[in-house]
Structures are given as C-alpha cells and as structure tokens.
Design a protein around this motif. Structure first.
Motif, PDB file in Angstrom:
ATOM      1  N   SER A  44       0.835  -1.206   0.000  1.00  0.00           N
ATOM      2  CA  SER A  44       0.000   0.000   0.000  1.00  0.00           C
ATOM      3  C   SER A  44       0.863   1.247   0.000  1.00  0.00           C
ATOM      4  O   SER A  44       0.558   2.222  -0.685  1.00  0.00           O
ATOM      5  CB  SER A  44      -0.914   0.020   1.226  1.00  0.00           C
ATOM      6  OG  SER A  44      -1.822  -1.039   1.161  1.00  0.00           O
ATOM      7  N   ASP A 159      -6.141  -0.831  -4.445  1.00  0.00           N
ATOM      8  CA  ASP A 159      -5.569  -1.350  -3.197  1.00  0.00           C
ATOM      9  C   ASP A 159      -6.529  -2.352  -2.568  1.00  0.00           C
ATOM     10  O   ASP A 159      -7.491  -1.980  -1.914  1.00  0.00           O
ATOM     11  CB  ASP A 159      -5.257  -0.213  -2.217  1.00  0.00           C
ATOM     12  CG  ASP A 159      -4.354  -0.699  -1.083  1.00  0.00           C
ATOM     13  OD1 ASP A 159      -4.113  -1.926  -0.990  1.00  0.00           O
ATOM     14  OD2 ASP A 159      -3.889   0.144  -0.296  1.00  0.00           O
ATOM     15  N   GLU A 160      -6.272  -3.626  -2.778  1.00  0.00           N
ATOM     16  CA  GLU A 160      -7.090  -4.731  -2.267  1.00  0.00           C
ATOM     17  C   GLU A 160      -8.580  -4.455  -2.436  1.00  0.00           C
ATOM     18  O   GLU A 160      -9.341  -4.549  -1.468  1.00  0.00           O
ATOM     19  CB  GLU A 160      -6.767  -4.979  -0.776  1.00  0.00           C
ATOM     20  CG  GLU A 160      -5.275  -5.045  -0.504  1.00  0.00           C
ATOM     21  CD  GLU A 160      -4.826  -6.293   0.211  1.00  0.00           C
ATOM     22  OE1 GLU A 160      -5.650  -7.219   0.351  1.00  0.00           O
ATOM     23  OE2 GLU A 160      -3.657  -6.348   0.592  1.00  0.00           O
TER      24      GLU A 160
HETATM   25 MG    MG Z   1      -2.154  -2.658   2.368  1.00  0.00          MG
END
Ligand code: MG
Ligand code: ADP
Length: 390
Positions: A44, A159-160
C-alpha cells in the motif's frame, strides 16, 4: 501512453524504519501489474507513493516520463480504488460517480455522458438513483470502480479492492476487473495479499517481502522459476513442500538426496554437471504438491513410499497429507478410489520439477544453463534458488 517508472524508491518512517526499500519497477503502457506479498510488506505504501498520497523518502517516480515526486495527487492523472469503497452515503450512485468530475468543473452534459457510459460497462444503469445503503457489497464496489472509470485516468491504482467481498463475489469481480482492463486499455497497478488474485489477473507480478522486491515476472514464470524460497512458498496453492537435506554422490553415478535416510531421491547422471557445485552441501529441496505423481509412466522416476495420513478429495484432484521424519508433506494427485488414510502408496517425483535452494552469505553463486554467475548478495534476500534440473 501511460508508463509508470519507479527508480530506487524508498519510504522511511520516523527517520529510521525503511518499509519500502530500493524499489525499481517499470510498468509499461496498458500493462496490468500486481504487487503481491504478505500483510505489512509495503504494498500500500508503494501504491500510495505512486498516487501522491505518501511522500517519497528516496528515489524518483515518473509517470509518462515526467518526474512526479512533487506533483500533487490531483495533478497526476491517476484514479485509485480502495478496499473500503469510501462512497458518500448521502449521495446516489449517479452523484457518487459524478462527484470527482463535478469538483473538476466538467460540464453537466459531459458528466452525464461519462457516468452513463461507465454505468453501462459496470451494469449499474438500473441503480443510478439508489443510495449506497441500498446496494450489495459487490454493487458498492462497482460504484467505486465507476467513480475511477469516469475520470478516464492515465493510470488506475487498486488497493485490495476485493477484500471485503465474499469468496464467490471476489472470483466474479476478479474477472470483471480483468475484462475492464481489456476494454479500457488502461495501465493498472493492483495490490493484493492474495496470490490467486495475483496469478489470475496480472500480466506481470511483483512479489514483495519486508519492503523489498523479491521477483518480477509473468505468473507462469514465477511459478516455474521462483528465484528464492520465499517466492516459491508464497506462489502456489497448496504451498510447495520444503525439506532440508544434502546432495551426495554415490558410486560415482548417482546423486542422492535425503533426510535421515527416509526420503531419498536418486537422480540420473545427466544432472551431474548441474549439481557438481553443490556436492556435499546443505540445501533445501522444494517439491510442489502437484509434482508428486501416483503413476510412473516411463518407469524410471525416483520413488518415495509413504503412509497416507489425511485424504482430502477435491473432485478431479485429491490432496493427500503424509509425514516424513516429522515434516508434513502435501501431495496433489489425480483422484483415485484407492487413496485411503493409513494406506501405503508410492509417489514418484520428476527430477526436472525439483527446486534446490541454498543459503550462503557474502557472495552467492548460482548455476543456470551451466553458467556460473557470481552475485553480490543483498543480505536481506540471503536465500537464492540455486537450480532446477530441467
Ligand atoms: Mg495494504
Ligand atoms: P501492506 O499494504 O503490504 O500490508 P503497508 O504498506 O500498509 O503494508 O505497510 C508497510 C509497513 O509500514 C508496515 O509495517 C506498517 O506498519 C508500516 N507503516 C504504514 N504506515 C505507517 C506510518 N504512518 N507510520 C509508521 N509506520 C507505518
């Protein structure tokens, strides 16, 4: 054109903790690149530095050849989709998707056209007047995607984005994002801790551990030629089996590999040249579960006799678990009615599918296609895959 390049990028928190370390990565136009690694490995942070949401401590980031270290996030022409969709609860789907364009002072007609176009791609046309609370998780995630699409950015960052969805929806959205990539022909950088997502979605995968890139490769190359034990263990499910052992020569013709004589794999003389450098040395042997075979078609493969402990039928395949010298092994074989707990079976291994890992500090040698390469070793990545026998 939207190329993203990271040169020697690092992130240091509190003046000392390096959570991203010397990241070098060139993402080409229209490429789908996945950053994958365990939680806390710096995925991240890397993505947020590309987005401009995090200051870059060291190195340079270029978007389309332009240095963006000091460019504000809004001027980088990127759109980011997060795990928590961050939708505005009081706005409708249309308003949520339109918001970014509105604050950028797009005309009403342009906004309408872009939102309608995106909602058609995402199958949201019927839901434009709903508020987020009246949507399912999957629909909310689609709105978050729509909000990025309407911006027509140079680069998409994820991000995910699928972590909050249940397993079935995750698989469905995975394919949808892949299709979206083909349709939009955009550069996409996607962060996940899930190696299956990485393998199925990425044109290329960047495997990270402790802030350091371990390997960058196409999915199949990561799988077949992991450069170190970490990558080997992280990619593939069930995970690769590892055994400590030694390469020894016997009667000048065979190489054998063993753990306290329980597992012994005799290898043909043709592998001699590849193994010579590691004679008598401690190595780690890696075998993927699917590289144990129940049948020996050519009748010349090394064999291991084991007692089955647990059988897990998966349909076409069956996972079998067994123990050798206190080490738990997993094999993935074609289903067979004979497979029962406590049964004794022979498993064959194809030497060409074996991986040998070797620890060494200072300088590290490894052999690839018979060429000896000397590497200066970064101590943080002190294990190297040495060799496959292929
Ligand atoms: Mg992360
Ligand atoms: P990932 O996304 O791979 O799970 P992150 O990039 O979020 O990992 O975090 C990498 C490391 O940086 C973690 O160890 C995390 O605790 C640390 N970290 C993240 N943000 C901060 C911060 N603001 N201050 C100090 N450490 C942080």
């Amino acid at each position: 054109m939207a190329e993203v390049e990271l040169k020697h990028v690092a992130k240091i928190y509190n003046g000392k903790i390096k959570v991203v370390d010397d990241v070098n990565l060139k993402i080409t136009d229209k490429e789908f690149v996945v950053l994958v690694g365990p939680s806390g490995c710096g995925k991240s942070t890397t993505l947020r530095m590309i987005a401009g949401l995090e200051e870059i401590s060291e190195g340079e980031i270029f978007i389309d050849g332009k240095l963006v270290n000091d460019v504000a996030p809004k001027d980088r022409d990127i759109a980011m989709v997060f795990q928590n969709y961050a939708l505005y609860p009081h706005m409708t789907v249309f308003e949520n998707m339109a918001f970014g364009l509105k604050i950028r002072k797009f005309s009403k007609s342009e906004i309408k056209q872009r939102v309608e176009e995106a909602s058609k791609i995402l199958g949201l046309d019927e839901l434009l007047n709903r508020k987020p609370k009246a949507l399912s998780g999957g629909q909310r995630q689609r709105v978050a995607l729509g909000r990025a699409i309407v911006r027509k950015p140079k680069v998409f960052l994820f991000d995910e984005p699928l972590s909050n969805l249940d397993a079935k929806l995750r698989v469905q959205m995975r394919t949808e994002i892949s299709k979206l990539h083909l349709k939009l022909e955009a550069t996409m950088i996607y962060v996940t801790h899930d190696q299956v997502e990485a393998m199925t979605m990425g044109d290329r995968i960047v495997v990270m551990k402790d802030g350091i890139i371990q390997q960058i490769d196409k999915p199949i190359d990561l799988y077949n030629n992991p450069q170190n034990k970490f990558v080997a263990s992280f990619i593939g499910s069930p995970a690769m089996n590892f055994i400590n052992g030694k390469i020894e020569r016997e009667k000048k013709i065979w190489y054998s590999y063993q753990i306290k004589n329980q597992l012994r794999i005799n290898l043909a003389k043709k592998y001699e040249s590849k193994l010579l450098a590691f004679m008598g040395k401690q190595v780690i042997l890696g075998i993927r579960p699917e590289n144990f075979l129940l049948k020996n078609a050519t009748n010349n493969l090394p064999k291991v006799t084991v007692e089955v402990e647990v059988v897990e039928p998966m349909g076409n395949d069956t996972f079998i678990y067994f123990n050798l010298d206190g080490i738990q092994f997993t094999a993935r074989v074609i289903s067979d009615d004979e497979l029962k707990p406590k049964s004794k079976i022979d498993l064959y291994v194809n030497p060409e599918k074996l991986h040998f890992f070797f620890w060494r500090f200072g300088k590290c040698c490894f052999i690839k296609n018979h060429i000896l390469i000397i590497l200066t070793l970064n101590l943080k990545v002190a294990e190297f895959k040495i060799i496959t026998l292929k």
